[in-house]
Design a protein around this motif. Structure first.
Motif, PDB file in Angstrom:
ATOM      1  N   ALA A  74     -29.292  -9.446  16.472  1.00  0.00           N
ATOM      2  CA  ALA A  74     -28.395  -8.430  17.012  1.00  0.00           C
ATOM      3  C   ALA A  74     -27.311  -9.081  17.868  1.00  0.00           C
ATOM      4  CB  ALA A  74     -29.194  -7.425  17.841  1.00  0.00           C
ATOM      5  N   THR A  78     -23.459  -9.187  16.515  1.00  0.00           N
ATOM      6  CA  THR A  78     -22.552  -8.359  17.299  1.00  0.00           C
ATOM      7  C   THR A  78     -21.361  -9.185  17.794  1.00  0.00           C
ATOM      8  OG1 THR A  78     -24.372  -6.972  18.018  1.00  0.00           O
ATOM      9  CG2 THR A  78     -22.379  -6.889  19.345  1.00  0.00           C
ATOM     10  N   LEU A  82     -17.550  -8.507  16.657  1.00  0.00           N
ATOM     11  CA  LEU A  82     -16.518  -8.135  17.620  1.00  0.00           C
ATOM     12  C   LEU A  82     -15.405  -9.171  17.646  1.00  0.00           C
ATOM     13  CD1 LEU A  82     -18.605  -6.650  20.582  1.00  0.00           C
ATOM     14  CD2 LEU A  82     -17.367  -5.465  18.762  1.00  0.00           C
ATOM     15  N   ALA A  94     -20.637  -3.146  22.570  1.00  0.00           N
ATOM     16  CA  ALA A  94     -21.507  -4.261  22.198  1.00  0.00           C
ATOM     17  C   ALA A  94     -22.976  -3.870  22.343  1.00  0.00           C
ATOM     18  CB  ALA A  94     -21.205  -5.476  23.065  1.00  0.00           C
ATOM     19  N   LEU A  97     -23.857  -1.427  19.524  1.00  0.00           N
ATOM     20  CA  LEU A  97     -23.914  -2.117  18.232  1.00  0.00           C
ATOM     21  C   LEU A  97     -25.215  -2.942  18.121  1.00  0.00           C
ATOM     22  CD1 LEU A  97     -21.927  -2.126  15.926  1.00  0.00           C
ATOM     23  CD2 LEU A  97     -20.935  -4.232  16.831  1.00  0.00           C
ATOM     24  N   ALA A  98     -25.478  -3.719  19.167  1.00  0.00           N
ATOM     25  CA  ALA A  98     -26.671  -4.573  19.142  1.00  0.00           C
ATOM     26  C   ALA A  98     -27.942  -3.737  19.138  1.00  0.00           C
ATOM     27  CB  ALA A  98     -26.665  -5.520  20.342  1.00  0.00           C
ATOM     28  N   MET A 101     -28.483  -2.357  15.668  1.00  0.00           N
ATOM     29  CA  MET A 101     -29.004  -3.372  14.743  1.00  0.00           C
ATOM     30  C   MET A 101     -30.482  -3.631  15.021  1.00  0.00           C
ATOM     31  SD  MET A 101     -26.206  -6.333  14.344  1.00  0.00           S
ATOM     32  CE  MET A 101     -24.501  -5.983  14.672  1.00  0.00           C
ATOM     33  N   GLY A 232     -32.506  -5.762  20.903  1.00  0.00           N
ATOM     34  CA  GLY A 232     -31.066  -5.863  20.680  1.00  0.00           C
ATOM     35  C   GLY A 232     -30.328  -5.873  22.007  1.00  0.00           C
ATOM     36  N   ILE A 236     -28.143  -9.053  23.653  1.00  0.00           N
ATOM     37  CA  ILE A 236     -26.723  -9.019  24.018  1.00  0.00           C
ATOM     38  C   ILE A 236     -26.566  -9.306  25.518  1.00  0.00           C
ATOM     39  CG2 ILE A 236     -26.217  -6.608  24.638  1.00  0.00           C
ATOM     40  CD1 ILE A 236     -24.360  -8.581  21.984  1.00  0.00           C
TER      41      ILE A 236
END
Lengths: 335, 545
Positions: A74, A78, A82, A94, A97-98, A101, A232, A236
């Protein structure tokens, strides 16, 4: 709730932490400085988030070793996405998104586990390798050092600033909130929702859980999905704090996290474990990892000491339980 | 006519029993198959006017072509205690699962509370107030008593948030209903089997149970706990709740039931009022043969050394000054309540408890027993009560279980295990002990309770012990097998083995042993000769404190 057994474990861990702190503090007073405490808190952010997910799995009687690979997947994907398509994206994008995922990858675990009723260790051992291999093979294997600007800004943000005597400042990072929120939500979920009770039920007596009317596949999707989501987010956060995305990071630390959760009183056979215990377990592992150096013990010894603590910390309650069981067995004459 | 069996497998048990008249059937229901049931049929005519709570009729059920139930009926009146008896594999459990909606039936009618069910799901069954308490109680060991009792209700209400106050309240009310007080905040894993059962019953009551089905409810209870359970059942019966007891403990069946139904090989054999039955009739109908056991006649060999001589044996906190003699060919019973020291004595002799003081001699030679290995090397064998966890490798084959203790002796060239010798041994014991199995290659868990016990016995007999200690040798074993096991024990003793039998099954003690030692508070209180006592007297002595 009768938590006497857990309370014992938790009290034991808490006492160990206090004792350890006192010893380290006496030998090296730096330990009790604000700067060191902030450092310790910063170090527990990522592990704390991971640990909440792992706690869920362990209570349900399963084990997940793939969460580090999920986190790396992730994180790396990500950052790469990005960087390629939306460098200016704000930090929360972010995270979302992570998280998404991670959730997806967690569902893959859940699918194999619930659909084919496979042992959780086997499935997640497989996906650990698959997910990580996929990152290295298909997404990339080089370290990304140029992060989106929002990451850099996030890394610099400060919750608390304390001036140091040498003129510098010590900062507490707001990402600690992520860990606190994850812990609070996990606690509420486990103790006050039927879904949470279902997680305990699944770990305590799987067959009975089904008979009682718990929807076991749903609970499994929830558990492994949540682990993925949390992983995830943890991934991040890790990348943002470290200001780089390295696909070789994180993977390999799964056992540390599992050890922290087990130290906190969760049993690998399932059905037991608490958020408070897990928080203490994480604290103990982080303090150990960061403070041995203050004692002048070489870092290479950290792992040895951690191992000893795990065996002592989980072995003693287990021995007690065995003895109690033996006693009750003999008096009940089942033997 | 039931539909013909479609597949015939070689190992399918042929059913060739004479069909008996279904005397107690209230009406002759036409054989109706699945879809042919009209939803609004008028209630069947019942002699006394009130319709029974449960009426199952002409139930057929097969598994992969093997008939489990054939034209079976079951009628349960409201507020009555009904017993279902039969040997293992007679279809009792299948019938219960049909009633609980767990298994769909192949054909037949199900009518509950005046409603016909074409298909019945577990939820339908629960909604009608049928609560099945399985042998594992379906409790969560890691939950508190309170949560276990209240959980199903919370689930049924589709709650998302747990209200702990309400959970406690529900549990408190439920326990009050059966007049029992238990610590609400204790974990269920800390509770005794008897208390778990009470928890399961109060849980069932909270779900508005009209009929509570209990599968072998007394198999792990002490005499006193059984009394207690029966008292609770009678209290609930007075409030109109019906019970279906499944058991093969005939004395208890005869004590608690008002109506009895006997099954054999997937058929109804008979049913009727309790008054029509006695022990002999039940045994005859369950097994299809009349079994009369003769008590064991032991003739001491003149001048023989005692096989086992124990003097002043003490285990701290468990056994006090135990002395006993056991001669070759003797079957000595050890009895007492749970906690009296009967199991501890066996464990001490088998090296599983630390002996503080005292001496043990085998065939006149003093021996020291500190580990299981010591015990085995002196020729002592121990068949534990809990064969599932201690006596058998359930996942392993029957054959492997039999030779596990002697596998070192079955070596051929190069020190490797000799397959031929193994097969020989396995075949010999399967044959000698009449272990009923399709193949010794099958996993031990595929066997019935009685046959599993035989495998455990075979394992020990293969190693040729001089003293065999059996703890609850026939717990959970049905009558026919029980009798065969008893005969086997007598035969072993007659060949010169010494047997120590730990049991609280009074008829068993009287039939098998030539002497019975009564234990209380870790001491041997009394020696009793079976011919000088009877069941009632021994039972009274057993529960005296």
């Amino acid at each position: 709730m009768n938590l006497s057994f857990l309370r014992k474990t938790e009290v034991l861990v808490a006492l160990t932490i206090v004792l350890f702190c006192i010893i380290v503090g006496i030998i090296n007073p730096v330990f009790f400085t604000v700067a060191n405490v902030f450092d310790l808190l910063r170090s527990s952010i990522v592990m704390g988030i991971f640990a909440m997910g792992v706690l869920l799995v362990i209570i349900s009687g399963g084990i997940d070793v793939s969460f580090t690979a999920v986190a790396v997947f992730a994180m790396y994907a990500t950052v790469k996405l990005l960087n390629a398509y939306w460098v200016e994206a704000p930090m929360w994008v972010a995270f979302i998104l992570a998280g998404a995922m991670g959730l997806g990858l967690g569902f893959i675990n859940a699918f194999f586990i619930s659909r084919f009723n496979l042992p959780t260790l086997i499935v997640t051992l497989g996906t650990l390798s698959m997910f990580h291999g996929f990152v290295l093979f298909a997404i990339g294997n080089s370290i990304i050092r140029s992060m989106p600007p929002s990451f850099t800004a996030f890394a610099r943000s400060t919750l608390l600033e304390v001036p140091l005597s040498n003129g510098g400042v010590s900062r507490l990072h707001p990402a600690i909130f992520l860990t606190v929120v994850a812990a609070l939500l996990t606690w509420l979920l486990l103790d006050y929702t039927m879904l949470g009770r279902g997680v305990y039920a699944l770990g305590g007596a799987r067959e009975a859980a089904g008979r009682a009317g718990f929807n076991i596949p749903r609970i499994q999707y929830f558990i492994y999905g949540t682990v993925g989501l949390l992983s995830g987010i943890a991934g991040i956060t890790y990348a943002a704090l470290g200001r780089q995305a390295n696909p070789q990071d994180i993977v390999g630390s799964e056992l540390n996290v599992i050890a922290a959760v087990v130290l906190g009183g969760a049993t690998l056979t399932g059905g037991r474990g608490t958020v408070i215990g897990t928080v203490l377990g994480v604290a103990l592992v982080v303090i150990m990892n960061n403070s041995l150096i203050l004692l002048g013990i070489p870092t290479t010894w950290q792992r040895v000491v951690l191992g000893v603590i795990i065996i002592l910390g989980t072995g003693m309650p287990a021995l007690q339980a065995q003895r109690a069981q033996r006693r009750s067995q003999i008096t009940e004459g089942i033997a | 006519m039931p539909p013909p069996t479609l597949h015939h497998r070689n190992h399918a048990v042929p059913i060739h029993l004479p069909r008996r008249t279904l005397q107690a059937m209230p009406t002759e229901l036409a054989p109706l198959y699945s879809a042919a049931i009209a939803p609004d049929r008028t209630p069947d005519l019942v002699p006394d006017g009130a319709e029974p709570f449960v009426q199952l009729a002409h139930i057929n059920k097969s598994f992969a072509g093997v008939r489990a139930l054939e034209d079976v009926h079951l009628t349960i009146e409201r507020g009555r205690i009904h017993c279902l008896v039969g040997e293992n594999g007679c279809g009792k459990s299948t019938l219960i699962k049909v009633l609980a909606g767990v298994y769909p039936r192949d054909s037949g009618t199900v009518r509950i509370n005046g409603r016909d069910y074409e298909k019945m799901s577990p939820i339908d069954s629960i909604r009608e107030g049928i609560q099945v308490i399985y042998q594992d109680f379906s409790l969560f060991p890691n939950f508190t008593v309170a949560e276990n009792i209240a959980l199903n209700e919370q689930l049924a209400d589709n709650k998302r948030i747990v209200n702990w106050k309400q959970v406690r309240q529900v549990a408190q009310d439920a326990l009050k209903q059966i007049d029992v007080s238990l610590p609400l905040d204790a974990r269920v894993e800390e509770m005794s089997v008897a208390n778990k059962q009470l928890i399961a019953i109060s849980k069932a009551l909270r779900q508005n149970a009209q009929l509570i089905v209990m599968d072998e409810p007394t198999s792990a209870l002490t005499e006193r706990e059984v009394r207690n359970l029966f008292a609770v059942i009678r209290r609930l019966q007075a409030r109109g709740i019906a019970f279906l007891f499944v058991s093969h403990k005939l004395n208890e069946v005869l004590e608690i039931s008002e109506t009895i139904m006997v099954m054999r090989n997937g058929h109804n054999v008979s049913d009727g009022d309790r008054a029509e039955y006695d022990h002999a009739r039940l045994v005859f109908e369950m097994t299809g043969q009349s079994i009369r056991e003769k008590s064991y006649a032991y003739t001491p060999a003149p001048g023989a050394q005692p096989r086992l001589a124990v003097d002043q044996l003490t285990v701290h906190g468990m056994l006090q000054d135990i002395s006993l003699r056991l001669f070759p060919g003797e079957i000595v019973g050890i009895t007492g309540l749970l906690g009296s020291g009967r199991t501890e004595l066996a464990l001490a002799l088998f090296g599983m408890l630390p002996i503080a003081s005292g001496t043990i001699a085998m065939d006149g030679k003093p021996v020291r027993i500190r580990t299981i290995h010591d015990a085995i090397s002196h020729g002592i064998g121990y068949v534990p009560e809990d064969r599932l966890s201690e006596g058998l490798f359930l996942e392993q084959s029957i054959g492997n279980n039999i030779v596990v203790r002697i596998i070192d002796r079955l070596r051929g060239a190069l020190g490797l295990t000799d397959k031929r010798q193994v097969t020989q041994q396995v075949d010999h014991w399967v044959d000698a002990l009449h272990i009923k199995t399709g193949s010794p290659e099958l996993a031990a868990k595929t066997l019935s309770g009685g046959n599993q016990q035989r495998v455990v016995l075979a394992k020990w007999l293969a190693s040729n012990p001089r003293l065999l200690i059996l703890n609850g040798p026939t717990v959970g074993v049905d009558i026919g097998s029980k009798n065969e096991l008893h005969e086997l024990m007598k035969a072993l003793a007659q060949e010169g083995m010494g047997l120590l039998v730990i049991s609280d099954d009074i008829p068993e003690l009287l039939q098998v042993c030539n002497r019975i030692l009564l234990m209380r508070h870790g001491r041997i209180e009394e020696e009793i000769l079976p011919m000088a006592t009877n069941e009632n007297e021994l039972a009274a002595k057993l529960i005296e404190d």
